[in-house]
Design an enzyme around this catalytic site. Structure first.
Site, PDB file in Angstrom:
ATOM      1  N   ASP A 376       0.799  -1.225   0.000  1.00 50.55           N
ATOM      2  CA  ASP A 376       0.000   0.000   0.000  1.00 50.55           C
ATOM      3  C   ASP A 376       0.830   1.272   0.000  1.00 50.55           C
ATOM      4  O   ASP A 376       0.336   2.333  -0.380  1.00 50.55           O
ATOM      5  CB  ASP A 376      -0.955  -0.007   1.203  1.00 50.55           C
ATOM      6  N   TYR A 461     -10.093  -1.027   1.652  1.00 50.32           N
ATOM      7  CA  TYR A 461      -9.841  -1.134   3.087  1.00 50.32           C
ATOM      8  C   TYR A 461      -9.579   0.226   3.722  1.00 50.32           C
ATOM      9  O   TYR A 461      -9.017   1.124   3.101  1.00 50.32           O
ATOM     10  CB  TYR A 461      -8.656  -2.060   3.371  1.00 50.32           C
ATOM     11  N   HIS A 512      -3.103  -9.513   6.253  1.00 52.80           N
ATOM     12  CA  HIS A 512      -2.663  -8.125   6.433  1.00 52.80           C
ATOM     13  C   HIS A 512      -1.396  -8.162   7.276  1.00 52.80           C
ATOM     14  O   HIS A 512      -1.430  -8.614   8.431  1.00 52.80           O
ATOM     15  CB  HIS A 512      -3.722  -7.301   7.182  1.00 52.80           C
ATOM     16  N   LEU A 520      14.726   3.337  18.825  1.00 51.94           N
ATOM     17  CA  LEU A 520      14.729   3.630  20.262  1.00 51.94           C
ATOM     18  C   LEU A 520      16.062   4.238  20.681  1.00 51.94           C
ATOM     19  O   LEU A 520      17.127   3.793  20.236  1.00 51.94           O
ATOM     20  CB  LEU A 520      14.477   2.360  21.066  1.00 51.94           C
ATOM     21  N   GLU A 631      20.013   3.175   5.535  1.00 48.46           N
ATOM     22  CA  GLU A 631      18.920   2.210   5.643  1.00 48.46           C
ATOM     23  C   GLU A 631      17.724   2.867   6.321  1.00 48.46           C
ATOM     24  O   GLU A 631      17.268   2.448   7.376  1.00 48.46           O
ATOM     25  CB  GLU A 631      19.375   0.977   6.438  1.00 48.46           C
ATOM     26  N   PHE A 653      19.601  -5.892   5.244  1.00 45.98           N
ATOM     27  CA  PHE A 653      19.954  -5.106   6.426  1.00 45.98           C
ATOM     28  C   PHE A 653      20.581  -5.987   7.506  1.00 45.98           C
ATOM     29  O   PHE A 653      21.313  -5.486   8.362  1.00 45.98           O
ATOM     30  CB  PHE A 653      18.715  -4.426   7.021  1.00 45.98           C
ATOM     31  N   ASN A 655      23.077  -8.436   8.570  1.00 48.59           N
ATOM     32  CA  ASN A 655      24.351  -9.028   8.133  1.00 48.59           C
ATOM     33  C   ASN A 655      25.272  -9.333   9.317  1.00 48.59           C
ATOM     34  O   ASN A 655      26.489  -9.263   9.202  1.00 48.59           O
ATOM     35  CB  ASN A 655      25.052  -8.109   7.132  1.00 48.59           C
ATOM     36  N   GLU A 657      26.060  -7.917  12.111  1.00 53.85           N
ATOM     37  CA  GLU A 657      26.886  -6.929  12.788  1.00 53.85           C
ATOM     38  C   GLU A 657      26.601  -6.953  14.288  1.00 53.85           C
ATOM     39  O   GLU A 657      25.538  -7.395  14.740  1.00 53.85           O
ATOM     40  CB  GLU A 657      26.615  -5.538  12.222  1.00 53.85           C
ATOM     41  N   LEU A 664      20.479   1.375  17.892  1.00 50.86           N
ATOM     42  CA  LEU A 664      19.715   0.241  17.375  1.00 50.86           C
ATOM     43  C   LEU A 664      18.333   0.660  16.883  1.00 50.86           C
ATOM     44  O   LEU A 664      17.747   1.633  17.372  1.00 50.86           O
ATOM     45  CB  LEU A 664      19.558  -0.831  18.459  1.00 50.86           C
ATOM     46  N   HIS A 674      -7.036 -13.040   7.515  1.00 52.56           N
ATOM     47  CA  HIS A 674      -8.461 -12.728   7.434  1.00 52.56           C
ATOM     48  C   HIS A 674      -9.133 -13.653   6.427  1.00 52.56           C
ATOM     49  O   HIS A 674      -8.802 -13.631   5.237  1.00 52.56           O
ATOM     50  CB  HIS A 674      -8.659 -11.268   7.011  1.00 52.56           C
TER      51      HIS A 674
END
Length: 753
Positions: A376, A461, A512, A520, A631, A653, A655, A657, A664, A674
C-alpha cells in the site's frame, strides 16, 4: 423615620445593588470550575520540533517552480503526463541526518538545512528512469543534487514507477473499447453495456522484471455503495508497459473459470452457445449487497466524551505535549504517519516511530485475486488519509489537523482535518487496589491516554492508525482494519479460498501484514538487547530434603549479533525483550524499554517465491539492526511494480553486525490472517481485527511514574469519600455542568477528491 431604620434600609439597598451587579457581571460566563485551564508546557525551545515538520504548501510550490526552471528539460504536470513525458511525481520532506538533528537538539549545534525530496519520472529521454533529487535550502531553493545512485546503488528503472491516475484513466478507456466488442455477452451476463462496470487494479504486474501487465477485475457499480462485493465474473489482462499508450493492448480475458484471447473471442463463444453465462440482475441501490445506508431512524445519542476544563494537551506547530510527553508528528504521503523525538519527562525514548508498509496478500481461483499482493505504500498510505468524521472517527471535541501533500500534480493538495489528537478515557483503571486487610483504603488511577490518530482509505480497506501515550511511560501502537473486503466471482471450488458471502460473491482469504520502524534511544543512543524468559529447575526443598520442588527461575541473555536478534514470524520468541542502557536505575538494573508485540499474523510468503525478497521484512516479527543513515526504510514504493528485483530488500539489512552498545532500530511486523465471512458484509468490523505493539518501561524508572499523576485517587475508611477535597471523583458532579458548546457538524472530505 429613625436614623437606625434609615441605615438598615440603606444597607439593604446597597446589598441589592451589589447582588444585581454580580449577576450582570457573571451572566453568560462559564462557572469558575469550568474555566479552561492552559495545559502544561514542556520546557523545550520553541520551534525545535520544526526540524521534523512536513513541508508547507508554499514550500512544495517553491520546489516545483525551482525544478521547472533549473532542470533544463520540459516537465508536464503529472496529472496530465503520458508515460513518454517528464513529470514531478511527488515532493516531500527530506528528513535531515540523525547526527545533524541531535547536534541541533541536544548540543546547541546549527539547525540542519531544510530540504525537500523530489521524485521525478523521466519518460522523455533516451534512457527513461526514475530520479530522486534533494532540493534546498527551503523556503527559497538554490540547489539540487541527484541522490538516486547514493540511495539505491544505481539508477531506478522506469518500469518500477507506481501507476498514476492518468495511466489508470487510459487503461479504463481501453477496457471500455474492448467491452464494446462483446455487446450481446454483456447484455446477457450483466444487463449492461459496459459503461456501468468499474475496474479494480491488482498488483504486482506480471511475472518478471520489466513486466507491466495487470489483471483488472470488473464489478457492477452502484452509486452510494461499495462495488467491491459485486463482481460480474469478468477480468481483463492489460499490457501497459510501452511508453506509447497507443500500443497498449488487451492480452487475455477471463470469465467464470474460462480464458479467452480477446473480447471478440468471448463474444463469439457466447453467440455460438459454447459459453455458459451466469445471468446477473442489475443491482438496485436499496438492495445491493454491502449497502451501508441505515436501516432504521436514528435512536438516542450515545455517551459523549469531553474535557470539562478544556484539553489537557497542547498542540503547537507539529509538537504535542501532554503530562510529561512530548512528540513531534508528521505524515509521509507514501508510508503514512511518522513520529519523531518522543520524550517522556524530558528524556528521549524514541527518535523515530514510523509506519513502513502495509501488505495485503490474497488467494482466489480467479486470476486477479490469486495474483494480488498489494504494497500500500506504493499507492499512498499518507496521501489517502482523508478528512476524519468528528464524533465517529475521533471524539467530537478532538483537535483536528490538516495534512498537505504533493503527488501526481504540480499543485499541493490538502486533506483537511485528516489527523486527530485527543485524550481518551478508556473506562479502565490504569492501576487500583482496594485494601480490606489491616488498614482500609482505596487507591487508583484512571487509564487516560493521549491518542494520535489518522485513517487511510486504500481502495476498499480503511486502516485506523493509532499512537497512544500512557501515564505509566508506555507507548502503544495499534492498527485496526475495517472497510470492504475484496472479493472474487464465486465459481468452481471457490470455497477453497474463502467463504461465499453473496449469491455470486466469494470473500477471498488474505493476510494483512504491517511493518513499523522504531528507532529507540533508551537513556541515550547506545543500547544493547537483552532477553528474559522463564525456565523450571528441580531442586530439593531446603526445609524438607526428601521432597523436591519445581522452581521457576529467570534466564537472562544478551544478544550480541543481528542474526540472533532476527526472530522469524510466528516462531516463539523470548517473552521479555528489552533495549537496555549501560546506565542502571536506583536498584542497579539497566534502564530499559521492553517491546511487547500483539499479533496474529498469517504465514509469510515462502522464501522460494521470486518476489519474496521485496517483502522480506515480513520474515520477521522483530528484527533489531544497527541504525544506518543509508537504511532509512525497510521497503520502497518501487518494490510493488518490480518485486522480482526489489529496489530495497530488507533482508540485506541483517548481516550479523554487533548490536552491543550501538544505536539500534527495532523493525516490527504485526498482522492477521483474514478469512472473510458473512459478518464482514457490509463492512469488516474493528472488533478482533486490531494488532500492534507496546514499548513499556522496564526498570527505566525507580517506580511507576504515574504515581506523580494529579489524577490519582486515594481515600481511606477514616475519610469522607464524598468530600470533593478528599476525593477528586466526588467533584465530578459539578464537572458534569461543564458540558461544552459543540460547534455545528461539518464535513468537507468529498471536496478534494
Amino acid at each position: 423615620m429613625s436614623l437606625k431604620t434609615m441605615l438598615i434600609l440603606l444597607g439593604l439597598a446597597l446589598a441589592t445593588i451589589f447582588a444585581l451587579v454580580c449577576v450582570l457581571l457573571t451572566r453568560g460566563r462559564t462557572p469558575r470550575s469550568c474555566q479552561h485551564l492552559p495545559p502544561e508546557q514542556e520546557d523545550m525551545e520553541d520551534g525545535q520540533s520544526l526540524v521534523f515538520s512536513d513541508l508547507t504548501p508554499e514550500e512544495m510550490s517553491q520546489v516545483v517552480r525551482y525544478l521547472q526552471g533549473n532542470l533544463g528539460v520540459p516537465l508536464v504536470d503529472a496529472s496530465r503526463a503520458k508515460p513518454s513525458d517528464n513529470c514531478i511525481a511527488s515532493v516531500d520532506l527530506q528528513v535531515p541526518a540523525k547526527a545533524e538533528v541531535l547536534r541541533f537538539l541536544d548540543a546547541g549545534g546549527a539547525r540542519p538545512a531544510r530540504e525537500a525530496l523530489a521524485v521525478l519520472y523521466f519518460g522523455n529521454q533516451a534512457d527513461p528512469n526514475i530520479t530522486e533529487y534533494v532540493v534546498g535550502p527551503l523556503p527559497v531553493p538554490a540547489y539540487h543534487r541527484d541522490v538516486t545512485v547514493q540511495k539505491y546503488g544505481g539508477k531506478v528503472p522506469y518500469h518500477r514507477r507506481p501507476v498514476t491516475g492518468k495511466e489508470y484513466m487510459v487503461i479504463n478507456a481501453l477496457i471500455q473499447r474492448e467491452l464494446r466488442k462483446a455487446p450481446r455477452f454483456l447484455a446477457a451476463c450483466c444487463e449492461s453495456d459496459g459503461t456501468d462496470l468499474v475496474i479494480l487494479t491488482t498488483a504486482p504486474r506480471g511475472f518478471k522484471s520489466g513486466d507491466r501487465v495487470t489483471w483488472f477485475v470488473l464489478f457492477h457499480n452502484v452509486a452510494g455503495t461499495g462495488y467491491y462485493l459485486s463482481p460480474v465474473g469478468l477480468e481483463m489482462l492489460v499490457d501497459h508497459g510501452d511508453l506509447q499508450v497507443s500500443r497498449w493492448q488487451l492480452h487475455k480475458v477471463f470469465y467464470n473459470g474460462w480464458y479467452f484471447a480477446s473480447t471478440g473471442d468471448l463474444e463469439q463463444e457466447f453467440v455460438t452457445g459454447a459459453l455458459e453465462v451466469i445471468r446477473l440482475k442489475q443491482p438496485r441501490a436499496d438492495a445491493v449487497l454491502g449497502s451501508m445506508r441505515p436501516r432504521h431512524p436514528p435512536g438516542s445519542p450515545g455517551p459523549l466524551q469531553f474535557e470539562p476544563q478544556g484539553p489537557r494537551y497542547s498542540v503547537r506547530d507539529n509538537r504535542i505535549t501532554f503530562q510529561g510527553w512530548s512528540i513531534a508528528f508528521g505524515m509521509n504521503p507514501n508510508t503514512g504517519p511518522r513520529l519523531f523525538d518522543i520524550r517522556y519527562r524530558g528524556e528521549r525514548i524514541v527518535y523515530e516511530l514510523s509506519l513502513q508498509e502495509a501488505l495485503a496478500l490474497y488467494g482466489s481461483n480467479c486470476p486477479g485475486g490469486m495474483s494480488t499482493r498489494y504494497l500500500d505504500g506504493s499507492f499512498g498510505i499518507g496521501r489517502f488519509a482523508y478528512e476524519l468524521v468528528q464524533g465517529l472517527d475521533c471524539p467530537y471535541t478532538a483537535t483536528y489537523v490538516d495534512r498537505h501533500y504533493l503527488a501526481e500534480t504540480d499543485t499541493p493538495k490538502t486533506n483537511q482535518n485528516s489527523l486527530c489528537i485527543f485524550e481518551h478515557d478508556s473506562a479502565l483503571p490504569l492501576r487500583r487496589h482496594f485494601s480490606d486487610s489491616q488498614s482500609l483504603y482505596y487507591g487508583g488511577l484512571q487509564k487516560n491516554t493521549l491518542v494520535i490518530r489518522t485513517i487511510s482509505t486504500l481502495i476498499n480497506y480503511d486502516y485506523i492508525w493509532d499512537f497512544m501515550f500512557h501515564s505509566s511511560g508506555a507507548v502503544e501502537v495499534r492498527v485496526h482494519a475495517t472497510g470492504y473486503i475484496s472479493s472474487s466471482f464465486f465459481h468452481g471450488q471457490g470455497t477453497d479460498y474463502g467463504n461465499r458471502v453473496g449469491p455470486h460473491t466469494l470473500g477471498t482469504m488474505h493476510l494483512h501484514h504491517i511493518h513499523y520502524k522504531v528507532d529507540l534511544d533508551v537513556d541515550g543512543q547506545l543500547n544493547s538487547l537483552e532477553t528474559q524468559d522463564m525456565e523450571y529447575e528441580f531442586v530439593k526443598d531446603p526445609w524438607s530434603s526428601q521432597n523436591t520442588i519445581e522452581r521457576p527461575y529467570l534466564r537472562r541473555e544478551r544478544l550480541e549479533k543481528e542474526d540472533e536478534a532476527a526472530f522469524p514470524l510466528n516462531a516463539p520468541m523470548p517473552r521479555y525483550l528489552s533495549f537496555v542502557s549501560p546506565n542502571p536505575n536506583k536498584w542497579q538494573h539497566p534502564r530499559s524499554y521492553r517491546t511487547q508485540i500483539i499479533s496474529f499474523a498469517g504465514k509469510h510468503l515462502p522464501t522460494s517465491s521470486s518476489m519474496e525478497r521485496s517483502i522480506s521484512w515480513g520474515r520477521y516479527q522483530l528484527a533489531v539492526t544497527r541504525r544506518k543513515e543509508e537504511e532509512p526504510t525497510s521497503t520502497s514504493i518501487y518494490n510493488q511494480n518490480d518485486p522480482w528485483t526489489p529496489t530495497v530488500a530488507f533482508a540485506d539489512f541483517i548481516n550479523n553486525e554487533t548490536i552491543t552498545n550501538e544505536d539500534l532500530v527495532a523493525w516490527i511486523t504485526v498482522g492477521f490472517l483474514h478469512v472473510p465471512h458473512a459478518e464482514d458484509v457490509p463492512n469488516m468490523v474493528t472488533v478482533g481485527n486490531g494488532v500492534g505493539f507496546f514499548l513499556r518501561p522496564y526498570n527505566y524508572f525507580n517506580e511507576d511514574p504515574s504515581v506523580d499523576s494529579s489524577d490519582s485517587v486515594y481515600f481511606s475508611s477514616e475519610q469522607d469519600a464524598g468530600a470533593c477535597g478528599a476525593n477528586p471523583l466526588a467533584c465530578l458532579s459539578s464537572a458534569a455542568a461543564c458540558a461544552p458548546h459543540l460547534p455545528p457538524f461539518h464535513f468537507g472530505g468529498f471536496l478534494n477528491l
